[in-house]
Scaffold this motif. Structure first.
Motif, mmCIF file in Angstrom:
data_model
loop_
_atom_site.group_PDB
_atom_site.id
_atom_site.type_symbol
_atom_site.label_atom_id
_atom_site.label_comp_id
_atom_site.label_asym_id
_atom_site.label_seq_id
_atom_site.Cartn_x
_atom_site.Cartn_y
_atom_site.Cartn_z
ATOM 1 N N LEU A 1 0.837 -1.207 0.000
ATOM 2 C CA LEU A 1 0.000 0.000 0.000
ATOM 3 C C LEU A 1 0.878 1.266 0.000
ATOM 4 O O LEU A 1 0.646 2.199 -0.784
ATOM 5 C CB LEU A 1 -0.903 -0.017 1.238
ATOM 6 N N ALA A 2 1.897 1.275 0.854
ATOM 7 C CA ALA A 2 2.814 2.425 0.902
ATOM 8 C C ALA A 2 3.478 2.620 -0.460
ATOM 9 O O ALA A 2 3.661 3.745 -0.926
ATOM 10 C CB ALA A 2 3.865 2.225 1.988
ATOM 11 N N ALA A 3 3.818 1.503 -1.115
ATOM 12 C CA ALA A 3 4.471 1.558 -2.431
ATOM 13 C C ALA A 3 3.557 2.205 -3.469
ATOM 14 O O ALA A 3 4.021 2.936 -4.343
ATOM 15 C CB ALA A 3 4.874 0.152 -2.880
ATOM 16 N N VAL A 4 2.252 1.958 -3.364
ATOM 17 C CA VAL A 4 1.309 2.596 -4.287
ATOM 18 C C VAL A 4 1.383 4.118 -4.120
ATOM 19 O O VAL A 4 1.425 4.859 -5.102
ATOM 20 C CB VAL A 4 -0.130 2.070 -4.064
ATOM 21 N N PHE A 5 1.453 4.593 -2.888
ATOM 22 C CA PHE A 5 1.555 6.043 -2.654
ATOM 23 C C PHE A 5 2.887 6.606 -3.169
ATOM 24 O O PHE A 5 2.902 7.553 -3.931
ATOM 25 C CB PHE A 5 1.377 6.379 -1.160
ATOM 26 N N VAL A 6 4.009 6.006 -2.757
ATOM 27 C CA VAL A 6 5.313 6.632 -3.059
ATOM 28 C C VAL A 6 5.808 6.324 -4.475
ATOM 29 O O VAL A 6 6.769 6.944 -4.925
ATOM 30 C CB VAL A 6 6.409 6.257 -2.025
ATOM 31 N N CYS A 7 5.159 5.400 -5.159
ATOM 32 C CA CYS A 7 5.595 5.074 -6.528
ATOM 33 C C CYS A 7 4.483 5.343 -7.546
ATOM 34 O O CYS A 7 4.575 6.265 -8.343
ATOM 35 C CB CYS A 7 6.069 3.625 -6.577
ATOM 36 N N ASN A 8 3.413 4.577 -7.523
ATOM 37 C CA ASN A 8 2.379 4.701 -8.563
ATOM 38 C C ASN A 8 1.720 6.075 -8.546
ATOM 39 O O ASN A 8 1.525 6.695 -9.591
ATOM 40 C CB ASN A 8 1.303 3.619 -8.405
ATOM 41 N N PHE A 9 1.358 6.546 -7.340
ATOM 42 C CA PHE A 9 0.695 7.851 -7.250
ATOM 43 C C PHE A 9 1.686 8.990 -7.526
ATOM 44 O O PHE A 9 1.351 9.970 -8.190
ATOM 45 C CB PHE A 9 0.033 8.030 -5.878
ATOM 46 N N VAL A 10 2.888 8.854 -7.009
ATOM 47 C CA VAL A 10 3.933 9.856 -7.292
ATOM 48 C C VAL A 10 4.130 9.966 -8.807
ATOM 49 O O VAL A 10 4.174 11.069 -9.358
ATOM 50 C CB VAL A 10 5.258 9.470 -6.593
ATOM 51 N N ASN A 11 4.209 8.834 -9.477
ATOM 52 C CA ASN A 11 4.413 8.863 -10.923
ATOM 53 C C ASN A 11 3.253 9.568 -11.633
ATOM 54 O O ASN A 11 3.452 10.273 -12.615
ATOM 55 C CB ASN A 11 4.576 7.438 -11.466
ATOM 56 N N HIS A 12 2.030 9.392 -11.112
ATOM 57 C CA HIS A 12 0.886 10.085 -11.715
ATOM 58 C C HIS A 12 1.010 11.604 -11.520
ATOM 59 O O HIS A 12 0.647 12.386 -12.418
ATOM 60 C CB HIS A 12 -0.425 9.562 -11.133
ATOM 61 N N LEU A 13 1.542 12.021 -10.389
ATOM 62 C CA LEU A 13 1.772 13.472 -10.186
ATOM 63 C C LEU A 13 2.828 13.984 -11.171
ATOM 64 O O LEU A 13 2.729 15.106 -11.665
ATOM 65 C CB LEU A 13 2.167 13.758 -8.736
ATOM 66 N N TYR A 14 3.832 13.153 -11.457
ATOM 67 C CA TYR A 14 4.803 13.524 -12.512
ATOM 68 C C TYR A 14 4.066 13.690 -13.847
ATOM 69 O O TYR A 14 4.353 14.600 -14.625
ATOM 70 C CB TYR A 14 5.880 12.443 -12.690
ATOM 71 N N HIS A 15 3.114 12.790 -14.086
ATOM 72 C CA HIS A 15 2.350 12.850 -15.337
ATOM 73 C C HIS A 15 1.575 14.169 -15.431
ATOM 74 O O HIS A 15 1.521 14.800 -16.486
ATOM 75 C CB HIS A 15 1.401 11.646 -15.422
ATOM 76 N N ILE A 16 0.991 14.597 -14.315
ATOM 77 C CA ILE A 16 0.250 15.872 -14.310
ATOM 78 C C ILE A 16 1.217 17.028 -14.619
ATOM 79 O O ILE A 16 0.920 17.899 -15.431
ATOM 80 C CB ILE A 16 -0.492 16.087 -12.963
ATOM 81 N N GLY A 17 2.407 17.002 -14.003
ATOM 82 C CA GLY A 17 3.434 18.017 -14.292
ATOM 83 C C GLY A 17 3.824 18.005 -15.765
ATOM 84 O O GLY A 17 3.988 19.065 -16.398
ATOM 85 N N GLN B 1 -6.266 27.798 -12.226
ATOM 86 C CA GLN B 1 -5.441 27.515 -13.407
ATOM 87 C C GLN B 1 -5.755 26.132 -13.993
ATOM 88 O O GLN B 1 -5.603 25.912 -15.185
ATOM 89 C CB GLN B 1 -3.944 27.552 -13.030
ATOM 90 N N LEU B 2 -6.139 25.183 -13.127
ATOM 91 C CA LEU B 2 -6.388 23.808 -13.578
ATOM 92 C C LEU B 2 -7.738 23.732 -14.287
ATOM 93 O O LEU B 2 -8.742 24.183 -13.743
ATOM 94 C CB LEU B 2 -6.390 22.865 -12.377
ATOM 95 N N ASP B 3 -7.762 23.162 -15.495
ATOM 96 C CA ASP B 3 -9.076 23.015 -16.127
ATOM 97 C C ASP B 3 -9.614 21.591 -16.019
ATOM 98 O O ASP B 3 -10.762 21.345 -16.356
ATOM 99 C CB ASP B 3 -9.079 23.526 -17.579
ATOM 100 N N ASN B 4 -8.815 20.667 -15.525
ATOM 101 C CA ASN B 4 -9.248 19.280 -15.353
ATOM 102 C C ASN B 4 -9.845 19.118 -13.938
ATOM 103 O O ASN B 4 -9.143 19.282 -12.946
ATOM 104 C CB ASN B 4 -8.021 18.371 -15.550
ATOM 105 N N PRO B 5 -11.159 18.828 -13.852
ATOM 106 C CA PRO B 5 -11.803 18.743 -12.527
ATOM 107 C C PRO B 5 -11.186 17.677 -11.616
ATOM 108 O O PRO B 5 -11.144 17.851 -10.392
ATOM 109 C CB PRO B 5 -13.272 18.425 -12.847
ATOM 110 N N ASN B 6 -10.680 16.587 -12.218
ATOM 111 C CA ASN B 6 -9.969 15.563 -11.451
ATOM 112 C C ASN B 6 -8.735 16.135 -10.765
ATOM 113 O O ASN B 6 -8.451 15.859 -9.604
ATOM 114 C CB ASN B 6 -9.454 14.483 -12.402
ATOM 115 N N TYR B 7 -7.972 16.912 -11.513
ATOM 116 C CA TYR B 7 -6.740 17.498 -10.975
ATOM 117 C C TYR B 7 -7.078 18.529 -9.899
ATOM 118 O O TYR B 7 -6.355 18.683 -8.911
ATOM 119 C CB TYR B 7 -5.904 18.140 -12.087
ATOM 120 N N GLN B 8 -8.194 19.256 -10.099
ATOM 121 C CA GLN B 8 -8.627 20.216 -9.075
ATOM 122 C C GLN B 8 -8.915 19.503 -7.758
ATOM 123 O O GLN B 8 -8.509 19.962 -6.689
ATOM 124 C CB GLN B 8 -9.893 20.941 -9.542
#
Lengths: 248, 248
Positions: free
Chosen positions: B158-174, B226-233
């Motif tokens: 579970l911790a790995a999902v936060f620090v890896c999979n979710f972190v990578n998705h934040l990179y994707h948003i960037g 600034q964000l137009d994607n409601p998910n990202y908001q």
């Protein structure tokens, strides 16, 4: 040799002072802060707590809180000098000075030295000739100059919140899960390192792994059950949903 | 020399095959996969697509999808051998074999080599003597063994999902924000690197920076606009809220 005055003595100012003082092309002629106790750490430099005693310089670098920048810049009366703020959020100011922006895209912490080597510094200037001067400052640091408009810089600042501040909070959640289950946080560090390193070889979209992208609903449900913090449950749900939406 | 059979030919199996084949203490005596086309890449090894033609070995390493593991393990009839699955989620199985777990805490991608040096491998065994055998396997890889119970491993996953999979998705948003504003994603990379590196010097809680922790509501509001994607908001709101809650 470029003469500069640094305004501010906080986190960002300290890192700049340290970095500029190592360059032979830069002379820090003065450091200003209205609180004299904040200037104690900089006894190797000429300092002042009075804005009207500020020296003449080629560049003034304003490293203070966003909501104080406009007032400080207006109280500097040096129309021949470049006055650059270091904020990611504020627009290029329009004062009677030669306004500019010198925004380092990095996270600065007290007690942790930052390498300025290849660090991106976003530049914006009112006058084109001033751009060249700021570029020299960037090169003196060994950093990398980017011409970035106000709108682009504000978007970068937003992106930085996602890839830095929010990422760090996800590390915090991982840290908390480990602490609760008597596991050393060190066990997650190679994973954190590899995740950050992977984007040098693949786009984040290509690098995505995990239960969300696999639509592994059994694992997703169990993970949400494992979490007892309702905030973390919501973060789990929204990020999972967003990963899946990004790949539809 | 330890004889092992690898079951599976996907992402995780490939990385293990590559790593074990470089150790002089390990002999990969066979690779099994039910789809013969998946075995094509492993022509240097003995392979089989039939589970009943599987060879006798000291350790069987099961690198296949969670929902197929139980069935495969039950069809191996080698009561003298250790049969270890590599899943972060599944419990220690209770079959008629000597069941075990060999879970590498890492994100594996096709086409990107992983260093096994110091990589944490979480071990769990039915019998204590088997633990020592698996530890030898871990050392043969240059990796780092950890004794981790099923519950702890599920929390780590579970911790790995936060620090890896979710972190990578934040990179994707960037990445997406940069692409939309014609900025190279490279400009964010030093920040990403420094954020990941910082936790080696401070706890993530101590390392937290940004508008959320500063309660800088002006910037927070502008960012959400600034964000137009409601998910990202929503992600922005929940993470900001959670950072603030963690520091109350």
């Amino acid at each position: 040799m470029i003469d500069i005055v640094i305004l501010g003595a906080g986190n960002v100012a300290s890192h700049f002072i340290h970095a500029f003082s190592q360059s032979q092309d830069i002379n820090i002629s003065q450091i200003y802060n209205h609180r004299p106790e904040s200037l104690r750490d900089f006894s190797d430099f000429e300092t002042t707590k009075e804005i009207d005693k500020i020296k003449t310089a080629e560049v003034y670098l304003v490293c203070i809180k966003d909501d104080k920048v406009q007032k400080i810049v207006q109280s500097i009366n040096q129309p021949q000098a470049i006055i650059a703020h270091t904020s990611g959020s504020l627009p290029l100011l329009k004062t009677s000075n030669r306004d500019a922006v010198f925004y380092p895209l990095q996270t600065f912490s007290k007690d942790k030295t930052i390498s300025f080597k290849d660090l991106p510094i976003c530049l914006e200037t009112e006058y084109e000739s001033d751009f060249k001067v700021l570029k020299k400052l960037v090169h003196a640091l060994g950093a990398k100059p980017y011409a970035v408009s106000t709108i682009q810089r504000q978007e970068l600042h937003l992106a930085a919140v996602f890839v830095c501040n929010f990422v760090n909070h996800l590390y915090h959640i991982g840290h908390e899960i480990c602490a609760q289950k008597n596991l050393p946080f060190d066990i997650l560090k190679p994973l954190i390192k590899e995740t950050a390193d992977k984007i040098n070889f693949k786009t984040p979209n290509q690098a995505q792994t995990g239960p969300a992208i696999r639509h592994d609903q059994t694992t997703i449900n169990r993970h949400i059950q494992q979490l007892d913090n309702p905030n973390y449950q919501e973060i789990y749900r929204y990020l999972t949903n967003s990963i899946q939406k990004s790949n539809e």
